[in-house]
Scaffold this active site. Structure first.
Site, short mmCIF file in Angstrom:
data_model
loop_
_atom_site.label_atom_id
_atom_site.label_comp_id
_atom_site.label_asym_id
_atom_site.label_seq_id
_atom_site.Cartn_x
_atom_site.Cartn_y
_atom_site.Cartn_z
CE LYS A 80 27.69 -4.25 12.59
NZ LYS A 80 27.52 -3.25 11.56
CB VAL A 180 39.94 5.74 -3.50
CG1 VAL A 180 39.96 7.24 -3.27
CG2 VAL A 180 41.36 5.22 -3.70
CB VAL A 183 32.21 4.54 0.42
CG1 VAL A 183 31.65 5.93 0.69
CG2 VAL A 183 31.24 3.48 0.90
P1 NAD Z 1 36.36 -0.79 1.22
O1 NAD Z 1 37.07 -1.88 1.93
O2 NAD Z 1 35.86 -1.04 -0.17
O3 NAD Z 1 37.30 0.52 1.14
C1 NAD Z 1 38.17 0.92 2.16
C2 NAD Z 1 39.44 1.42 1.49
O4 NAD Z 1 40.29 1.97 2.50
C3 NAD Z 1 40.23 0.30 0.79
O5 NAD Z 1 40.53 0.70 -0.54
C4 NAD Z 1 41.49 0.18 1.66
O6 NAD Z 1 42.62 -0.21 0.90
C5 NAD Z 1 41.62 1.59 2.18
N1 NAD Z 1 42.46 1.71 3.37
C6 NAD Z 1 42.65 0.84 4.39
N2 NAD Z 1 43.50 1.35 5.28
C7 NAD Z 1 43.87 2.58 4.83
C8 NAD Z 1 44.71 3.60 5.30
N3 NAD Z 1 45.39 3.47 6.45
N4 NAD Z 1 44.84 4.73 4.58
C9 NAD Z 1 44.16 4.90 3.42
N5 NAD Z 1 43.35 3.94 2.92
C10 NAD Z 1 43.20 2.81 3.61
O7 NAD Z 1 35.19 -0.33 2.19
P2 NAD Z 1 33.94 0.60 1.84
O8 NAD Z 1 32.76 -0.25 1.64
O9 NAD Z 1 34.32 1.59 0.82
O10 NAD Z 1 33.75 1.33 3.25
C11 NAD Z 1 34.60 2.38 3.66
C12 NAD Z 1 34.18 2.87 5.02
O11 NAD Z 1 32.83 3.31 4.96
C13 NAD Z 1 34.22 1.84 6.14
O12 NAD Z 1 34.54 2.49 7.33
C14 NAD Z 1 32.80 1.32 6.19
O13 NAD Z 1 32.49 0.80 7.46
C15 NAD Z 1 32.04 2.61 5.92
N6 NAD Z 1 30.69 2.43 5.38
C16 NAD Z 1 30.52 1.81 4.20
C17 NAD Z 1 29.23 1.67 3.68
C18 NAD Z 1 28.99 1.02 2.35
O14 NAD Z 1 27.89 1.17 1.80
N7 NAD Z 1 29.95 0.32 1.78
C19 NAD Z 1 28.13 2.17 4.40
C20 NAD Z 1 28.34 2.84 5.60
C21 NAD Z 1 29.64 2.95 6.09
#
Ligand code: NAD
Length: 353
Positions: A80, A180, A183
């Site tokens: 990383k 939401v 993912v």
């Molecule tokens: P994203 O930023 O699109 O979505 C995160 C959502 O969480 C946003 O809509 C944000 O407004 C919301 N949020 C932030 N704080 C919050 C709170 N206190 N309460 C409720 N909602 C809140 O990110 P993503 O790509 O959907 O990823 C989500 C999680 O999954 C992260 O932890 C990321 O590391 C993990 N992840 C994502 C992927 C991927 O393919 N995108 C892969 C593995 C892990």
């Protein structure tokens, strides 16, 4: 703090610090393990409070990638990169070119990609100075947005845990989704199609309205998501959702979601287990995204095109691995996160020989 005394140092093969005077780049690249192949993991740009905080993050995240890649059965080790700086005000193309030179100096030991604070357009600059970068758009090997693949893996994981913990399918099961975004929104659609009832919370009102319109989900205030009557809690926002403060509030029998680092600390996994909650270890259930990125690296190395069939077969394998972890946790009466850590370490040790 010295590196070798850090509680987060776990036999990392290499920890490299880079400074570029012209662009102000301050970056740390941690290579935890190359036993299974080149270290792969994204680059995070964050306004760390200190260099120690950046080092801690790089050490933890790179070890996490070793485990995640091993559980996804990928021929990659874990690494990383972190860039110290404010991604809203301190990004320049030249900074990411300098970062590319840093990556390139490791000669392919580490492949970089997106993480928090870094976008595909930043990586276009990185691409100018190194070929060891994935997550770019507009070429035959490009893997695109990993979120739908991540969500598909999480959906299967939720279904599996509901089968094991509640002995039923998803029809009528109540799932509370925290976050939401990419993912969480895809996951909501899949769960809705399978007949689940959804309760959702997010700080983003637009995202909430869109998901509710598509799925009929009930919206609750951000903090209320921990208190709702539900069968499953699916953390899909930031890390640390499961803590000593939130766990006693949850009424669910299953915790399964897409977020990274869901457990506030390693000890809480035991408490989750003792409360009779089945937990799908985050770095196993959300491995779909790295599988998607790995397909791009594979295609770049072979000079070929992105292979969706390969991604699908790896995702099937990942679902089997999660089932093995869950079943072992149930039969041995031990927390699933400990079972997963053990399997991941064994896979890495086996590759070391
Ligand atoms: P994203 O930023 O699109 O979505 C995160 C959502 O969480 C946003 O809509 C944000 O407004 C919301 N949020 C932030 N704080 C919050 C709170 N206190 N309460 C409720 N909602 C809140 O990110 P993503 O790509 O959907 O990823 C989500 C999680 O999954 C992260 O932890 C990321 O590391 C993990 N992840 C994502 C992927 C991927 O393919 N995108 C892969 C593995 C892990």
């Amino acid at each position: 703090m010295t590196l070798f005394d850090s509680p987060d140092f776990e036999g990392h093969e290499g920890v490299h610090a880079f400074f570029d005077e012209k662009t102000g780049l301050k970056s740390i690249i941690a290579v935890h393990s190359t036993a299974r192949g080149p270290a792969a993991g994204g680059c995070r740009m964050w306004d760390y409070s200190s260099a120690d905080a950046a080092l801690t993050d790089a050490l933890r995240l790179s070890r996490g990638m070793s485990y995640k890649n091993a559980m996804a059965d990928l021929d990659f080790g874990g690494g990383k990169a972190v860039i110290i700086g404010d991604s809203r005000s301190q990004k320049t193309p030249e900074l990411f070119e300098a970062f590319g030179r840093a990556v390139d100096s490791l000669g392919g030991q580490y492949w970089t990609a997106e993480d928090v604070g870094v976008s595909p357009s930043d990586l276009e600059s990185t691409r100018k100075t190194t070929r060891f970068v994935a997550g770019l758009e507009g070429h035959a090997a490009a893997s695109g947005d990993p979120s739908p693949v991540t969500a598909e893996g999480v959906f299967r994981g939720v279904r599996l845990c509901v089968e094991r913990a509640l002995n039923r399918d998803l029809k009528g099961v109540r799932v509370a989704i925290q976050g939401v975004g990419h993912v969480g929104a895809y996951l909501a659609e899949k769960l809705h199609a399978a007949g689940a009832e959804l309760i959702i919370a997010d700080v983003n009102q637009v995202a909430l309205a869109e998901v509710a319109a598509k799925t009929g989900a009930t919206i609750v205030p951000t903090d209320a998501i921990f208190d709702v009557e539900a069968d499953v809690f699916a953390p899909c926002a930031l890390g640390g959702a499961i803590s000593n403060a939130t766990l006693p509030r949850l009424k669910v029998k299953v915790i399964a979601g897409g977020a990274n680092n869901q457990l506030a600390d390693a000890m809480i996994g035991q408490t989750v287990f003792d409360r009779g909650i089945l937990y799908a270890p985050d770095y196993v259930i959300n491995g779909g995204g790295i599988i998607n990125v790995a397909a791009e690296i594979r295609a770049l190395e072979a000079g070929g095109a992105f292979d969706g069939g390969w991604v699908a077969s790896k995702l099937d394998r990942l679902a089997q691995t999660l089932a093995e972890v869950i079943d072992q946790s149930i039969s041995e009466k031990r927390p699933a996160n400990l079972v997963a850590d053990e399997i991941a370490r064994a896979r890495i040790a086996a590759a070391r020989g």
